[in-house]
Design an enzyme around this catalytic site. Structure first.
Site, short mmCIF file in Angstrom:
data_model
loop_
_atom_site.label_atom_id
_atom_site.label_comp_id
_atom_site.label_asym_id
_atom_site.label_seq_id
_atom_site.Cartn_x
_atom_site.Cartn_y
_atom_site.Cartn_z
N GLU A 149 7.74 33.79 -30.04
CA GLU A 149 7.67 35.23 -29.75
C GLU A 149 6.48 35.64 -28.87
O GLU A 149 5.81 36.63 -29.15
CB GLU A 149 7.67 36.02 -31.07
N ASP A 200 12.20 32.53 -29.42
CA ASP A 200 11.97 33.98 -29.33
C ASP A 200 13.21 34.75 -29.78
O ASP A 200 14.32 34.21 -29.80
CB ASP A 200 11.60 34.39 -27.90
N GLU A 269 17.94 31.20 -35.49
CA GLU A 269 17.78 32.10 -36.65
C GLU A 269 18.96 33.05 -36.72
O GLU A 269 18.79 34.27 -36.80
CB GLU A 269 16.47 32.90 -36.53
#
Ligand code: 9MR
Length: 358
Positions: A149, A200, A269
């Site tokens: 990120e 990210d 994710e």
């Protein structure tokens, strides 16, 4: 000549491995496409939950337990805390699952002292942290999110990736954009056997995806120009925190963009909230019984995503879900998982099991 006494049992082992495979397990369904992962958390470590994890998934990511604030001491010089992460990594491995590491360098869930001093101190702290963690898990973790990120959210000029970076990060504040390359070089040197990822969220945003692509390409081009035969950043992790608001064409666009620079891609994710708007209401235990139309809409989107991922199976190394069930999900209010709060399969599970039927 190989002896018959060896060949006969070998034949039966191969036969049994194929025949004993559970055809309803997601890892079997996608075995020719990519690895299928999920998170491992204290809630999934035992009993039926662990059995479900083991049945469907062949790779796990610790949801929180390998993050810098969990491993590194609260104060510089203190002892690292390995107990929980070791327990998870070892149990996964003993049960035939691989482990992906999350995460080495992140602005969040980190330690303030890492970046509290001078740039030189911050560098030293980063290098020590990466070396300590990679040395500890050597041979047990196959790939790592080295930097997580780092990119900002409102990007107007993706060609200038440096000025697109997130500025509310201790690493950025002390070291500037160079912290990213430093992290990857340190990780590569510490353990050349692992696969290194830039990870990210929001990479369905076209500007953000373009900025990440430009950053990864520039760093890899520079590394190769030094005579290295492989990339420095092996892969890009698209987190995949989606919802019914998703424009799937944006995901395709990113897969295309990242494929074009010769890196592997993972969906790292994945969860699909059954809400039309992107909300930041977080927390476990707020799940609910989904109305049928919503459950179907969610299933359709999951199916469309997996049809897309299959199209890109040559580029995608792994698809990891961020949670098995709605109750334990970090976004439980959006009921984003394949299993409901009672661990019963939802329409979304059937959709992922057989995306072509949707
Ligand atoms: O799922 C994680 C949740 O349990 C934590 O409270 C949260 C704290 O930041 O982090 C969640 O995981 C995040 C992941 O590490 C990085 N990408 C976004 C995930 C969801 O916030």
């Amino acid at each position: 000549m190989i002896k018959k006494t060896i060949l006969v049992p070998l034949f039966f082992i191969i036969l049994c491995t194929a025949a004993c495979e559970d055809k309803t397990a997601l890892k079997t369904i996608y075995k020719n496409d990519f690895l299928i992962g999920n998170i491992i958390t204290p809630a999934y470590m035992d009993g039926d939950n662990f059995d479900l994890l083991k049945k469907h998934f062949n790779i796990v990511t610790c949801e929180n337990d390998m993050k810098p604030d969990r491993l590194a001491p609260a104060n510089k010089g203190g002892a690292y805390r390995w107990t929980e992460a070791d327990r998870m990594a070892d149990k996964a491995k003993e049960n035939g699952m691989q482990v992906h590491g999350h995460v080495l360098v992140w602005h969040s869930q980190s330690r303030a002292w890492f970046t509290a001093g001078t740039a030189e101190e911050a560098k030293e702290n980063m290098v020590n942290h990466i070396n300590t963690v990679l040395d500890h898990f050597k041979g047990r973790v196959v790939s790592w999110d080295v930097v997580n990120e780092a990119m900002g959210d409102s990007i107007t000029d993706p060609s200038d990736w440096r000025s697109s970076l997130r500025t509310n990060s201790g690493w950025y504040r002390t070291l500037g954009p160079d912290f990213i390359e430093l992290a990857f070089r340190t990780a590569r040197e510490a353990d050349p056997d692992i696969i290194l990822y830039y990870n990210d969220y929001g990479l369905n945003n076209r500007n953000k995806a373009a900025a990440v692509r430009n950053m990864v390409k520039e760093i890899n081009d520079k590394y190769k120009a030094e005579g290295n035969s492989r990339n420095l950043i092996d892969g890009i992790g698209m987190q995949g925190h989606y919802g019914l608001w998703l424009n799937i064409g944006d995901v395709r666009n990113s897969l295309e963009l990242f494929s074009g620079i010769g890196v592997e891609i993972s969906i790292t994710e994945l969860d699909v909230e059954s809400r039309q708007t992107n909300s930041s209401e977080w927390g476990v235990n707020r799940n609910s019984v989904m109305p049928e139309p919503q459950a179907q809409a969610q299933a359709n989107l999951y199916a469309a995503l997996f049809r897309l991922f299959r199209e890109y199976r040559d580029k995608i190394a792994r698809v990891t879900f961020w949670g098995m069930d709605d109750k334990n999900s970090w976004k439980s209010v959006g009921n984003p998982c394949l299993f409901d709060g009672n661990m019963e399969p939802k329409p979304a599970f059937l959709a992922v099991s057989n995306p072509d039927d949707y």
